[in-house]
Write a protein that holds these residues in place. Structure first.
Motif, PDB file in Angstrom:
ATOM      1  N   ALA A 107       0.837  -1.210   0.000  1.00  0.00           N
ATOM      2  CA  ALA A 107       0.000   0.000   0.000  1.00  0.00           C
ATOM      3  C   ALA A 107       0.871   1.260   0.000  1.00  0.00           C
ATOM      4  CB  ALA A 107      -0.940  -0.006   1.197  1.00  0.00           C
ATOM      5  N   ARG A 108       1.880   1.279   0.853  1.00  0.00           N
ATOM      6  CA  ARG A 108       2.749   2.462   0.909  1.00  0.00           C
ATOM      7  C   ARG A 108       3.621   2.567  -0.338  1.00  0.00           C
ATOM      8  NH1 ARG A 108       5.096   2.470   6.908  1.00  0.00           N
ATOM      9  NH2 ARG A 108       5.775   4.570   6.411  1.00  0.00           N
ATOM     10  N   ALA A 109       4.011   1.435  -0.902  1.00  0.00           N
ATOM     11  CA  ALA A 109       4.781   1.454  -2.148  1.00  0.00           C
ATOM     12  C   ALA A 109       3.944   2.063  -3.267  1.00  0.00           C
ATOM     13  CB  ALA A 109       5.237   0.046  -2.524  1.00  0.00           C
ATOM     14  N   VAL A 110       2.690   1.624  -3.372  1.00  0.00           N
ATOM     15  CA  VAL A 110       1.794   2.161  -4.412  1.00  0.00           C
ATOM     16  C   VAL A 110       1.629   3.666  -4.230  1.00  0.00           C
ATOM     17  CG1 VAL A 110      -0.614   2.194  -5.211  1.00  0.00           C
ATOM     18  CG2 VAL A 110       0.571   0.011  -4.910  1.00  0.00           C
ATOM     19  N   ASN A 111       1.380   4.101  -3.001  1.00  0.00           N
ATOM     20  CA  ASN A 111       1.206   5.541  -2.751  1.00  0.00           C
ATOM     21  C   ASN A 111       2.453   6.330  -3.141  1.00  0.00           C
ATOM     22  OD1 ASN A 111      -1.386   5.257  -1.785  1.00  0.00           O
ATOM     23  ND2 ASN A 111      -0.769   5.146   0.353  1.00  0.00           N
ATOM     24  N   SER A 112       3.622   5.803  -2.810  1.00  0.00           N
ATOM     25  CA  SER A 112       4.874   6.497  -3.127  1.00  0.00           C
ATOM     26  C   SER A 112       5.108   6.561  -4.628  1.00  0.00           C
ATOM     27  CB  SER A 112       6.049   5.803  -2.438  1.00  0.00           C
ATOM     28  OG  SER A 112       5.897   5.843  -1.040  1.00  0.00           O
ATOM     29  N   PHE A 113       4.894   5.439  -5.318  1.00  0.00           N
ATOM     30  CA  PHE A 113       5.081   5.440  -6.774  1.00  0.00           C
ATOM     31  C   PHE A 113       4.068   6.352  -7.461  1.00  0.00           C
ATOM     32  CE2 PHE A 113       7.024   1.007  -6.271  1.00  0.00           C
ATOM     33  CZ  PHE A 113       8.325   1.476  -6.387  1.00  0.00           C
ATOM     34  N   GLN A 114       2.838   6.384  -6.949  1.00  0.00           N
ATOM     35  CA  GLN A 114       1.833   7.287  -7.528  1.00  0.00           C
ATOM     36  C   GLN A 114       2.251   8.740  -7.343  1.00  0.00           C
ATOM     37  OE1 GLN A 114      -1.762   5.837  -5.616  1.00  0.00           O
ATOM     38  NE2 GLN A 114      -2.375   4.746  -7.470  1.00  0.00           N
ATOM     39  N   GLN A 115       2.752   9.069  -6.174  1.00  0.00           N
ATOM     40  CA  GLN A 115       3.231  10.428  -5.934  1.00  0.00           C
ATOM     41  C   GLN A 115       4.384  10.758  -6.881  1.00  0.00           C
ATOM     42  OE1 GLN A 115       1.785  12.622  -3.867  1.00  0.00           O
ATOM     43  NE2 GLN A 115       3.217  14.222  -4.456  1.00  0.00           N
ATOM     44  N   SER A 116       5.253   9.791  -7.108  1.00  0.00           N
ATOM     45  CA  SER A 116       6.389   9.982  -7.999  1.00  0.00           C
ATOM     46  C   SER A 116       5.933  10.315  -9.421  1.00  0.00           C
ATOM     47  CB  SER A 116       7.255   8.712  -8.007  1.00  0.00           C
ATOM     48  OG  SER A 116       8.324   8.843  -8.899  1.00  0.00           O
ATOM     49  N   VAL A 117       4.986   9.541  -9.950  1.00  0.00           N
ATOM     50  CA  VAL A 117       4.552   9.791 -11.338  1.00  0.00           C
ATOM     51  C   VAL A 117       3.664  11.021 -11.452  1.00  0.00           C
ATOM     52  CG1 VAL A 117       4.860   7.408 -12.100  1.00  0.00           C
ATOM     53  CG2 VAL A 117       2.618   8.152 -11.256  1.00  0.00           C
ATOM     54  N   GLU A 118       3.015  11.401 -10.362  1.00  0.00           N
ATOM     55  CA  GLU A 118       2.261  12.654 -10.386  1.00  0.00           C
ATOM     56  C   GLU A 118       3.207  13.840 -10.518  1.00  0.00           C
ATOM     57  OE1 GLU A 118      -0.459  13.028  -7.075  1.00  0.00           O
ATOM     58  OE2 GLU A 118      -1.394  11.094  -7.551  1.00  0.00           O
ATOM     59  N   LEU A 119       4.349  13.749  -9.872  1.00  0.00           N
ATOM     60  CA  LEU A 119       5.328  14.833  -9.917  1.00  0.00           C
ATOM     61  C   LEU A 119       6.168  14.792 -11.192  1.00  0.00           C
ATOM     62  CD1 LEU A 119       6.440  14.702  -6.190  1.00  0.00           C
ATOM     63  CD2 LEU A 119       5.075  16.498  -7.288  1.00  0.00           C
ATOM     64  N   ASP A 120       6.426  13.596 -11.691  1.00  0.00           N
ATOM     65  CA  ASP A 120       7.203  13.439 -12.923  1.00  0.00           C
ATOM     66  C   ASP A 120       6.702  12.211 -13.678  1.00  0.00           C
ATOM     67  OD1 ASP A 120       8.997  13.193 -14.998  1.00  0.00           O
ATOM     68  OD2 ASP A 120      10.773  13.073 -13.735  1.00  0.00           O
ATOM     69  N   PRO A 121       5.779  12.430 -14.613  1.00  0.00           N
ATOM     70  CA  PRO A 121       5.199  11.290 -15.329  1.00  0.00           C
ATOM     71  C   PRO A 121       6.181  10.548 -16.236  1.00  0.00           C
ATOM     72  CG  PRO A 121       4.160  13.369 -15.990  1.00  0.00           C
ATOM     73  CD  PRO A 121       5.166  13.692 -14.960  1.00  0.00           C
ATOM     74  N   GLU A 122       7.406  11.029 -16.345  1.00  0.00           N
ATOM     75  CA  GLU A 122       8.402  10.387 -17.208  1.00  0.00           C
ATOM     76  C   GLU A 122       9.179   9.275 -16.499  1.00  0.00           C
ATOM     77  OE1 GLU A 122       8.903  11.412 -20.580  1.00  0.00           O
ATOM     78  OE2 GLU A 122       7.058  12.520 -20.193  1.00  0.00           O
ATOM     79  N   ILE A 123       8.912   9.034 -15.239  1.00  0.00           N
ATOM     80  CA  ILE A 123       9.635   7.977 -14.508  1.00  0.00           C
ATOM     81  C   ILE A 123       8.989   6.632 -14.856  1.00  0.00           C
ATOM     82  CG2 ILE A 123      10.368   7.101 -12.254  1.00  0.00           C
ATOM     83  CD1 ILE A 123      10.390   9.947 -11.239  1.00  0.00           C
ATOM     84  N   ILE A 124       9.505   6.051 -15.907  1.00  0.00           N
ATOM     85  CA  ILE A 124       8.924   4.832 -16.471  1.00  0.00           C
ATOM     86  C   ILE A 124       8.922   3.688 -15.466  1.00  0.00           C
ATOM     87  CG2 ILE A 124       9.296   3.052 -18.234  1.00  0.00           C
ATOM     88  CD1 ILE A 124      10.150   5.350 -20.110  1.00  0.00           C
ATOM     89  N   ASP A 125      10.007   3.529 -14.727  1.00  0.00           N
ATOM     90  CA  ASP A 125      10.080   2.418 -13.769  1.00  0.00           C
ATOM     91  C   ASP A 125       8.970   2.501 -12.721  1.00  0.00           C
ATOM     92  OD1 ASP A 125      12.250   1.270 -15.055  1.00  0.00           O
ATOM     93  OD2 ASP A 125      13.728   2.202 -13.730  1.00  0.00           O
ATOM     94  N   ALA A 126       8.589   3.707 -12.341  1.00  0.00           N
ATOM     95  CA  ALA A 126       7.498   3.851 -11.364  1.00  0.00           C
ATOM     96  C   ALA A 126       6.191   3.325 -11.948  1.00  0.00           C
ATOM     97  CB  ALA A 126       7.357   5.307 -10.922  1.00  0.00           C
ATOM     98  N   TRP A 127       5.946   3.630 -13.227  1.00  0.00           N
ATOM     99  CA  TRP A 127       4.734   3.113 -13.881  1.00  0.00           C
ATOM    100  C   TRP A 127       4.751   1.589 -13.899  1.00  0.00           C
ATOM    101  CZ3 TRP A 127       0.818   6.193 -14.375  1.00  0.00           C
ATOM    102  CH2 TRP A 127       0.980   7.540 -14.682  1.00  0.00           C
TER     103      TRP A 127
END
Length: 177
Positions: A107-127
């Motif tokens: 759950a916390r991993a998903v929230n962190s990765f979502q925050q990451s792509v919201e701030l920078d949608p180019e972080i492919i690994d997060a997607w």
């Protein structure tokens, strides 16, 4: 050319001339890590972080080394320092997500990765990680995350492979192929 001893010797000589050069410290830490001297690698990154306490790339690299060495709490503390200095740092949230993922806190991993792509949608690994985590939860949203990554880089082999794995796991073999 795997001349680790020579590289370490050269970098130590360079550091004797300019002991605070952050690039030399980063490279020395990389050489130590590649040479399976993880303790020395971590010590070097800690030294770099002490000398350059406000250098976000240095702190990100320290957090990465701590993650690699499975020092998750230390890595999260380093990420917290980054986010205190730069609250909108997408790489910091990405690193946080990696730690939570490795710790099994989906759950916390998903929230962190979502925050990451919201701030920078180019972080492919997060997607990709979002897609994989959602797939692991049985959530059909997973395919949207893989498609988001492919919309950024349509020929990315790792993303195509992750999407194919997802389809294979869903017994949709034609789509997987």
């Amino acid at each position: 050319n795997e001349g680790y001893d020579e590289a370490i010797q050269d970098l130590n000589k360079a550091l004797s001339i300019d002991s605070a050069n952050v690039d030399y410290l980063h490279l020395l830490a990389d050489v130590y890590l590649d040479y399976f001297q993880s303790r020395q690698a971590l010590q070097t990154m800690k030294k770099a972080a002490e000398l350059h306490a406000d250098n976000i790339p240095t702190l990100l690299k320290l957090a990465e080394f701590q993650l690699i060495l499975q020092q998750h709490q230390e890595s999260l503390r380093t990420v917290d320092r980054i986010l205190q200095m730069s609250p909108q740092n997408a790489e910091g949230y990405f690193m946080m997500g990696l730690n939570f993922k490795e710790m099994g806190d989906t759950a916390r991993a998903v929230n962190s990765f979502q925050q990451s792509v919201e701030l920078d949608p180019e972080i492919i690994d997060a997607w990709v990680f979002l897609g994989q985590l959602q797939a692991g939860l049985g959530n059909e949203l997973a395919i949207r995350y893989f498609n988001s990554a492919l919309s950024i880089e349509p020929d990315n082999i790792e993303v195509l492979h992750a999407k194919a794995d997802y389809y294979s796991d869903q017994a949709e073999l034609e789509k997987a192929v």
